[in-house]
Design a protein around this motif. Structure first.
Motif, short mmCIF file in Angstrom:
data_model
loop_
_atom_site.label_atom_id
_atom_site.label_comp_id
_atom_site.label_asym_id
_atom_site.label_seq_id
_atom_site.Cartn_x
_atom_site.Cartn_y
_atom_site.Cartn_z
N LEU A 316 0.52 -0.91 0.16
CA LEU A 316 -0.17 -0.12 0.18
C LEU A 316 1.03 1.53 0.74
CD1 LEU A 316 -2.50 -0.81 2.59
CD2 LEU A 316 -3.31 -0.01 0.13
N ALA A 317 2.50 0.94 0.97
CA ALA A 317 2.40 2.42 1.03
C ALA A 317 3.61 2.71 -0.88
CB ALA A 317 3.91 1.75 1.58
N GLY A 318 3.96 1.37 -1.07
CA GLY A 318 4.96 1.10 -2.08
C GLY A 318 3.49 1.45 -3.54
N MET A 319 2.05 1.64 -3.61
CA MET A 319 1.05 1.87 -4.09
C MET A 319 1.24 3.38 -4.10
SD MET A 319 0.25 -0.97 -6.51
CE MET A 319 2.13 -1.65 -6.09
N VAL A 320 0.43 4.44 -3.19
CA VAL A 320 0.83 5.23 -3.27
C VAL A 320 1.99 6.22 -4.20
CG1 VAL A 320 0.48 7.57 -1.60
CG2 VAL A 320 -0.42 5.28 -1.05
N ALA A 321 3.50 5.66 -3.86
CA ALA A 321 4.65 6.16 -4.38
C ALA A 321 4.57 5.88 -5.50
CB ALA A 321 5.51 5.31 -4.18
N LEU A 322 3.96 4.44 -6.61
CA LEU A 322 4.03 4.66 -7.26
C LEU A 322 2.65 5.31 -8.47
CD1 LEU A 322 4.82 0.89 -7.44
CD2 LEU A 322 5.93 2.27 -8.67
N THR A 323 2.05 5.42 -7.83
CA THR A 323 0.93 6.47 -8.57
C THR A 323 1.54 7.70 -8.66
OG1 THR A 323 0.49 7.26 -6.54
CG2 THR A 323 -0.78 5.10 -7.42
N ARG A 324 2.36 7.99 -8.45
CA ARG A 324 3.07 9.47 -8.61
C ARG A 324 4.04 9.06 -9.31
NH1 ARG A 324 0.42 9.41 -4.10
NH2 ARG A 324 -0.32 12.16 -3.68
N VAL A 325 5.36 8.33 -9.48
CA VAL A 325 6.13 8.41 -10.15
C VAL A 325 6.39 7.70 -11.46
CG1 VAL A 325 8.20 6.62 -9.91
CG2 VAL A 325 7.90 7.58 -7.84
N VAL A 326 4.96 6.64 -11.91
CA VAL A 326 5.01 5.96 -12.71
C VAL A 326 4.85 6.85 -13.91
CG1 VAL A 326 3.50 4.25 -14.18
CG2 VAL A 326 4.42 3.25 -12.27
N PRO A 327 3.44 8.11 -13.88
CA PRO A 327 3.28 8.72 -14.28
C PRO A 327 4.18 10.02 -14.69
CG PRO A 327 1.69 9.15 -12.75
CD PRO A 327 2.07 7.65 -12.84
N ARG A 328 4.68 10.17 -14.15
CA ARG A 328 5.50 11.26 -14.17
C ARG A 328 7.13 11.42 -15.02
NH1 ARG A 328 4.86 14.33 -8.08
NH2 ARG A 328 2.20 15.24 -7.92
N TRP A 329 7.78 9.80 -13.99
CA TRP A 329 8.72 9.47 -14.39
C TRP A 329 9.52 8.03 -15.44
CZ3 TRP A 329 8.63 11.53 -9.44
CH2 TRP A 329 8.73 12.64 -9.04
N LEU A 330 8.37 6.93 -14.93
CA LEU A 330 8.54 5.82 -15.36
C LEU A 330 7.95 5.76 -16.58
CD1 LEU A 330 10.20 3.16 -15.06
CD2 LEU A 330 7.52 2.29 -13.58
N VAL A 331 6.67 5.95 -16.80
CA VAL A 331 5.95 6.00 -18.50
C VAL A 331 5.30 6.94 -18.66
CG1 VAL A 331 4.69 4.88 -19.54
CG2 VAL A 331 5.25 4.03 -17.52
N PRO A 332 5.94 9.03 -18.40
CA PRO A 332 4.95 9.79 -18.93
C PRO A 332 4.59 9.56 -20.00
CG PRO A 332 7.66 10.16 -18.78
CD PRO A 332 7.24 8.00 -18.66
N ASP A 333 3.93 10.64 -20.50
CA ASP A 333 3.17 10.79 -21.41
C ASP A 333 4.22 11.44 -23.23
OD1 ASP A 333 0.63 10.59 -20.54
OD2 ASP A 333 0.20 12.37 -20.50
N ARG A 334 4.13 10.66 -23.71
CA ARG A 334 5.23 9.97 -24.71
C ARG A 334 5.05 12.10 -25.41
NH1 ARG A 334 3.31 5.07 -27.68
NH2 ARG A 334 4.15 3.26 -26.57
N SER A 335 3.70 12.73 -25.33
CA SER A 335 3.97 14.54 -25.89
C SER A 335 4.87 14.93 -25.10
CB SER A 335 2.91 14.69 -26.42
OG SER A 335 1.69 14.65 -25.27
N ALA A 336 4.39 14.47 -23.60
CA ALA A 336 5.14 15.84 -22.64
C ALA A 336 7.01 15.32 -22.19
CB ALA A 336 4.49 14.99 -20.99
N ALA A 337 7.05 14.12 -22.64
CA ALA A 337 8.54 13.59 -22.56
C ALA A 337 9.38 14.43 -23.97
CB ALA A 337 8.58 11.80 -22.61
N GLU A 338 8.94 14.18 -25.40
CA GLU A 338 9.18 15.11 -26.49
C GLU A 338 9.85 15.93 -26.70
OE1 GLU A 338 5.95 13.69 -28.99
OE2 GLU A 338 7.05 11.73 -29.39
N ASN A 339 8.80 16.92 -25.44
CA ASN A 339 8.61 18.61 -25.04
C ASN A 339 9.84 18.77 -24.32
OD1 ASN A 339 6.65 19.05 -27.19
ND2 ASN A 339 5.10 19.08 -25.46
#
Length: 339
Positions: A316-339
């Motif tokens: 549960l502690a890990g999930m709270v962290a991953l809900t932020r880490v995954v979209p921001r750094w691990l799997v960001p939006d491709r448009s945002a990553a290109e910019n």
């Protein structure tokens, strides 16, 4: 006119309540966990009663969760063979290899090892949907894959336990609770959700019922966490020293699996939402459904439920962290990553 106005106000009120809960759901879950800990410490005598509520609470949680996804989209998602294949391969080929490597450092205690293997070898089928949605992943795709994941773990778990721990440990696990979990926690809620959607299409009363159920996923997940943790935490307190050995393995699993799943998703060129979904279905484990299986083990394995519930708390502690880490750094939006 008055009745229509009152009805619209009721619908608006439910929509506002649902939106409020969704924006604050992490805080709601944290509050549920804190209340569960307080209840387990202050009133441990309530644990047996709460334990009896685990299965029905899970069934209601899955029912309201399945109602979130229209079955037209669910059928379409299930036909996505590339994602379903990636989820099955990652969970039943990659994860077992990772788990085997991570557990090499654990002491040779059969109950401890059995608990760790039982929980880490079984992919989640319930709150993974919620956390995938929180991270902007394809929750529909995860929902569509849950029956395949449950059936696969039903077949694979005994084989992996026999391979990793030998025939004695594998024989200790009864398949009956798994079959019961599939029927009561997956098949029944899924069927009721389908019937509810069919009712809602044909009847205003059915549509009203479905709308009312729409605000329940967050409260029901909070109730589920409360029931499971409050009922099982006293077990951990009695064997804290033995259970603590599993914590580094659980933490390491949370750290290692996301980049591996990300790599698999990228190699398959999955869309961003599906890559995020693959990360969460590869990391989140089936502790809530495995728990009844652990409780049914014979004498000599009393430690196993505590090992399973410890994984829930770490996860549960890990999930709270991953809900932020995954979209921001691990799997960001491709448009945002290109910019």
């Amino acid at each position: 006119m008055v009745a229509t106005t009152v009805s619209r106000r009721g619908e608006n009120g439910r929509a506002m309540a649902r939106e409020w809960l969704q924006r604050r759901q992490v805080a709601v879950y944290a509050g549920a966990v804190a209340l569960a800990v307080a209840l387990a410490v202050g009133r441990p005598s309530t644990a047996p009663v709460l334990e009896g509520l685990i299965d029905p609470t899970l069934a209601v949680l899955l029912y309201v969760t399945f109602l979130e996804v229209p079955f037209v989209r669910l059928r379409r998602a299930f036909r996505n063979r590339r994602f379903v294949g990636a989820a099955l391969a990652t969970n039943f080929l990659v994860v077992p290899a990772v788990v085997w490597l991570l557990t090499r450092a654990l002491p040779n205690r059969p109950a401890l090892l059995l608990g760790v293997f039982m929980v880490l070898l079984t992919p989640c089928i319930d709150y993974v949907i919620t956390f995938t949605g929180l991270a902007g992943g394809d929750a529909e795709q995860v929902t569509a894959t849950t029956p395949a994941l449950l059936l696969a773990q039903l077949l694979a778990l005994p084989a992996y336990l026999w391979l990793f721990l030998g025939p004695t440990a594998a024989a200790a696990v009864e398949i009956g609770p798994f079959l019961e979990a599939f029927l009561l926690i997956i098949a029944l809620p899924l069927s009721l959700a389908w019937l509810t959607e069919a009712w809602a299409e044909r009847s205003p009363r059915g549509a009203s019922w479905q709308a009312a159920m729409g605000w329940l996923p967050v409260p029901m997940l909070a109730v589920t966490l409360l029931v499971v943790i409050a009922s099982q935490l006293p077990r951990i307190g009695d064997s804290l020293g033995q259970v603590a050995a599993a914590v580094p393995v659980y933490v390491a699993f949370l750290v290692v699996m996301p980049p591996i799943a990300r790599l698999v998703g990228a190699r398959l060129d999955l869309p961003v939402g599906e890559q995020r979904a693959l990360v969460f279905t590869s990391v989140t484990r089936n502790s809530l459904v495995v728990l009844p299986l652990a409780l049914a083990l014979p004498a000599g394995y009393e430690l196993v439920p505590a090992v399973v519930v410890t994984q829930t708390l770490v996860e549960l502690a890990g999930m709270v962290a991953l809900t932020r880490v995954v979209p921001r750094w691990l799997v960001p939006d491709r448009s945002a990553a290109e910019n």
